[in-house]
Design a protein around this motif. Structure first.
Motif, PDB file in Angstrom:
ATOM      1  N   PHE A  25       2.865   4.453  -1.118  1.00 59.11           N
ATOM      2  CA  PHE A  25       1.588   4.662  -0.447  1.00 59.11           C
ATOM      3  C   PHE A  25       0.727   5.497  -1.377  1.00 59.11           C
ATOM      4  O   PHE A  25       0.922   6.704  -1.504  1.00 59.11           O
ATOM      5  CB  PHE A  25       1.805   5.362   0.894  1.00 59.11           C
ATOM      6  CG  PHE A  25       0.586   5.460   1.768  1.00 59.11           C
ATOM      7  CD1 PHE A  25      -0.233   4.366   2.002  1.00 59.11           C
ATOM      8  CD2 PHE A  25       0.268   6.654   2.389  1.00 59.11           C
ATOM      9  CE1 PHE A  25      -1.338   4.463   2.832  1.00 59.11           C
ATOM     10  CE2 PHE A  25      -0.832   6.766   3.220  1.00 59.11           C
ATOM     11  CZ  PHE A  25      -1.638   5.664   3.441  1.00 59.11           C
ATOM     12  N   GLY A  26      -0.200   4.868  -2.065  1.00 60.46           N
ATOM     13  CA  GLY A  26      -1.007   5.569  -3.060  1.00 60.46           C
ATOM     14  C   GLY A  26      -0.116   6.147  -4.140  1.00 60.46           C
ATOM     15  O   GLY A  26       0.709   5.446  -4.724  1.00 60.46           O
ATOM     16  N   SER A  27      -0.226   7.446  -4.393  1.00 65.94           N
ATOM     17  CA  SER A  27       0.571   8.097  -5.423  1.00 65.94           C
ATOM     18  C   SER A  27       2.010   8.373  -4.987  1.00 65.94           C
ATOM     19  O   SER A  27       2.843   8.760  -5.797  1.00 65.94           O
ATOM     20  CB  SER A  27      -0.087   9.428  -5.831  1.00 65.94           C
ATOM     21  OG  SER A  27      -0.140  10.306  -4.716  1.00 65.94           O
ATOM     22  N   LEU A  28       2.318   8.150  -3.718  1.00 67.30           N
ATOM     23  CA  LEU A  28       3.667   8.372  -3.215  1.00 67.30           C
ATOM     24  C   LEU A  28       4.524   7.154  -3.517  1.00 67.30           C
ATOM     25  O   LEU A  28       4.188   6.039  -3.133  1.00 67.30           O
ATOM     26  CB  LEU A  28       3.641   8.607  -1.710  1.00 67.30           C
ATOM     27  CG  LEU A  28       4.965   8.899  -1.012  1.00 67.30           C
ATOM     28  CD1 LEU A  28       4.712   9.767   0.203  1.00 67.30           C
ATOM     29  CD2 LEU A  28       5.713   7.661  -0.624  1.00 67.30           C
ATOM     30  N   THR A  29       5.607   7.362  -4.228  1.00 68.79           N
ATOM     31  CA  THR A  29       6.614   6.328  -4.422  1.00 68.79           C
ATOM     32  C   THR A  29       7.962   6.985  -4.226  1.00 68.79           C
ATOM     33  O   THR A  29       8.332   7.887  -4.960  1.00 68.79           O
ATOM     34  CB  THR A  29       6.532   5.691  -5.826  1.00 68.79           C
ATOM     35  OG1 THR A  29       5.261   5.072  -5.976  1.00 68.79           O
ATOM     36  CG2 THR A  29       7.615   4.634  -6.002  1.00 68.79           C
ATOM     37  N   PRO A  53      -9.455  10.017   0.046  1.00 70.55           N
ATOM     38  CA  PRO A  53     -10.726  10.435   0.646  1.00 70.55           C
ATOM     39  C   PRO A  53     -10.941   9.707   1.978  1.00 70.55           C
ATOM     40  O   PRO A  53     -10.508   8.567   2.149  1.00 70.55           O
ATOM     41  CB  PRO A  53     -11.776   9.997  -0.372  1.00 70.55           C
ATOM     42  CG  PRO A  53     -11.029   9.788  -1.652  1.00 70.55           C
ATOM     43  CD  PRO A  53      -9.650   9.377  -1.260  1.00 70.55           C
ATOM     44  N   PRO A  54     -11.562  10.360   2.950  1.00 70.62           N
ATOM     45  CA  PRO A  54     -11.876   9.682   4.204  1.00 70.62           C
ATOM     46  C   PRO A  54     -12.632   8.375   3.939  1.00 70.62           C
ATOM     47  O   PRO A  54     -13.459   8.295   3.037  1.00 70.62           O
ATOM     48  CB  PRO A  54     -12.758  10.697   4.944  1.00 70.62           C
ATOM     49  CG  PRO A  54     -12.295  12.026   4.412  1.00 70.62           C
ATOM     50  CD  PRO A  54     -11.995  11.758   2.953  1.00 70.62           C
ATOM     51  N   GLY A  55     -12.313   7.357   4.716  1.00 70.77           N
ATOM     52  CA  GLY A  55     -12.937   6.049   4.567  1.00 70.77           C
ATOM     53  C   GLY A  55     -12.216   5.124   3.597  1.00 70.77           C
ATOM     54  O   GLY A  55     -12.528   3.941   3.519  1.00 70.77           O
ATOM     55  N   THR A  56     -11.243   5.633   2.871  1.00 71.83           N
ATOM     56  CA  THR A  56     -10.485   4.830   1.918  1.00 71.83           C
ATOM     57  C   THR A  56      -9.586   3.834   2.647  1.00 71.83           C
ATOM     58  O   THR A  56      -9.047   4.134   3.707  1.00 71.83           O
ATOM     59  CB  THR A  56      -9.587   5.743   1.043  1.00 71.83           C
ATOM     60  OG1 THR A  56     -10.402   6.661   0.347  1.00 71.83           O
ATOM     61  CG2 THR A  56      -8.747   4.956   0.061  1.00 71.83           C
ATOM     62  N   VAL A  57      -9.417   2.668   2.043  1.00 68.97           N
ATOM     63  CA  VAL A  57      -8.439   1.696   2.526  1.00 68.97           C
ATOM     64  C   VAL A  57      -7.316   1.671   1.498  1.00 68.97           C
ATOM     65  O   VAL A  57      -7.559   1.497   0.304  1.00 68.97           O
ATOM     66  CB  VAL A  57      -9.054   0.288   2.675  1.00 68.97           C
ATOM     67  CG1 VAL A  57      -7.990  -0.713   3.105  1.00 68.97           C
ATOM     68  CG2 VAL A  57     -10.205   0.313   3.675  1.00 68.97           C
ATOM     69  N   ILE A 104       4.041  -4.911   4.054  1.00 67.56           N
ATOM     70  CA  ILE A 104       2.829  -4.287   3.512  1.00 67.56           C
ATOM     71  C   ILE A 104       1.736  -4.306   4.575  1.00 67.56           C
ATOM     72  O   ILE A 104       1.544  -5.310   5.265  1.00 67.56           O
ATOM     73  CB  ILE A 104       2.337  -5.034   2.247  1.00 67.56           C
ATOM     74  CG1 ILE A 104       3.425  -5.012   1.178  1.00 67.56           C
ATOM     75  CG2 ILE A 104       1.044  -4.421   1.723  1.00 67.56           C
ATOM     76  CD1 ILE A 104       3.115  -5.891  -0.022  1.00 67.56           C
ATOM     77  N   LYS A 105       1.015  -3.193   4.666  1.00 75.51           N
ATOM     78  CA  LYS A 105      -0.087  -3.080   5.622  1.00 75.51           C
ATOM     79  C   LYS A 105      -1.206  -2.256   5.005  1.00 75.51           C
ATOM     80  O   LYS A 105      -0.961  -1.264   4.328  1.00 75.51           O
ATOM     81  CB  LYS A 105       0.421  -2.378   6.897  1.00 75.51           C
ATOM     82  CG  LYS A 105      -0.598  -2.183   7.969  1.00 75.51           C
ATOM     83  CD  LYS A 105      -0.854  -3.465   8.708  1.00 75.51           C
ATOM     84  CE  LYS A 105      -1.765  -3.226   9.896  1.00 75.51           C
ATOM     85  NZ  LYS A 105      -1.859  -4.352  10.778  1.00 75.51           N
ATOM     86  N   SER A 106      -2.447  -2.664   5.216  1.00 72.64           N
ATOM     87  CA  SER A 106      -3.607  -1.859   4.801  1.00 72.64           C
ATOM     88  C   SER A 106      -3.907  -0.840   5.885  1.00 72.64           C
ATOM     89  O   SER A 106      -3.934  -1.180   7.076  1.00 72.64           O
ATOM     90  CB  SER A 106      -4.825  -2.749   4.585  1.00 72.64           C
ATOM     91  OG  SER A 106      -4.640  -3.570   3.474  1.00 72.64           O
ATOM     92  N   ILE A 107      -4.133   0.385   5.455  1.00 68.14           N
ATOM     93  CA  ILE A 107      -4.467   1.470   6.384  1.00 68.14           C
ATOM     94  C   ILE A 107      -5.817   2.030   5.986  1.00 68.14           C
ATOM     95  O   ILE A 107      -6.042   2.348   4.819  1.00 68.14           O
ATOM     96  CB  ILE A 107      -3.398   2.581   6.346  1.00 68.14           C
ATOM     97  CG1 ILE A 107      -2.061   2.025   6.857  1.00 68.14           C
ATOM     98  CG2 ILE A 107      -3.842   3.796   7.150  1.00 68.14           C
ATOM     99  CD1 ILE A 107      -0.938   3.018   6.811  1.00 68.14           C
TER     100      ILE A 107
END
Length: 116
Positions: A25-29, A53-57, A104-107
Motif C-alpha cells: 500500500f503505497g510505500s508499505l510493503t 495526501p488527502p484526496g489521493t487514490v 487489489i482495490k483502489s482506496i
C-alpha cells in the motif's frame, strides 16, 4: 493521537492456508506476513505506515494463501481517533482460488483525512 488498542482475535487454523503473505500500500510493503496461530500479527512497530495526501487514490494489494474461500479488507483510521469506524472499512476482495492469489482495490483517501 490516541494509542490504539487492538482486539484479540480467535486463533487461526494455519493448516488451512488462511494467511496473508504480502501487503502493499503505497510505500508499505510487507512481504514477511504469514499465518499466525494468534489470528494476526501486529506490525505497527516494524513496518512504517504510508502517508498519502488527502484526496489521493492509492491501490492496496493483498496476497492471500492457497486456502480458498478468502476475504480481505482493511480499516484505515482516517480521522486518527483510535477507533476503526464502519466508514473507515474497505472490502478489498474475495477469492475461492486454491493457489495463492492477489486481491487489489483502489482506496480514495478522504479530503478531510488527518495526516499521519
Amino acid at each position: 493521537m490516541l494509542n490504539p488498542s487492538y482486539c484479540t482475535l480467535p486463533a487461526s487454523n494455519c493448516s488451512a492456508d488462511d494467511e496473508i503473505t504480502k501487503v502493499t500500500f503505497g510505500s508499505l510493503t510487507n512481504a514477511s506476513s504469514g499465518c499466525s496461530g494468534a489470528g494476526y500479527t501486529d506490525y505497527t512497530t516494524t513496518v512504517a505506515a504510508p502517508v498519502f495526501p488527502p484526496g489521493t487514490v492509492a491501490n492496496i494489494s493483498v496476497n492471500v494463501g492457497p486456502g480458498s474461500d478468502d476475504n480481505a479488507g482493511v480499516w484505515i483510521d482516517f480521522n486518527r481517533n483510535g477507533i476503526f469506524e464502519p466508514s473507515e472499512y474497505t472490502f478489498i476482495g474475495y477469492t475461492n482460488s486454491t493457489i495463492e492469489s492477489t486481491l487489489i482495490k483502489s482506496i480514495t483517501i478522504p479530503a478531510n483525512a488527518n495526516l499521519g
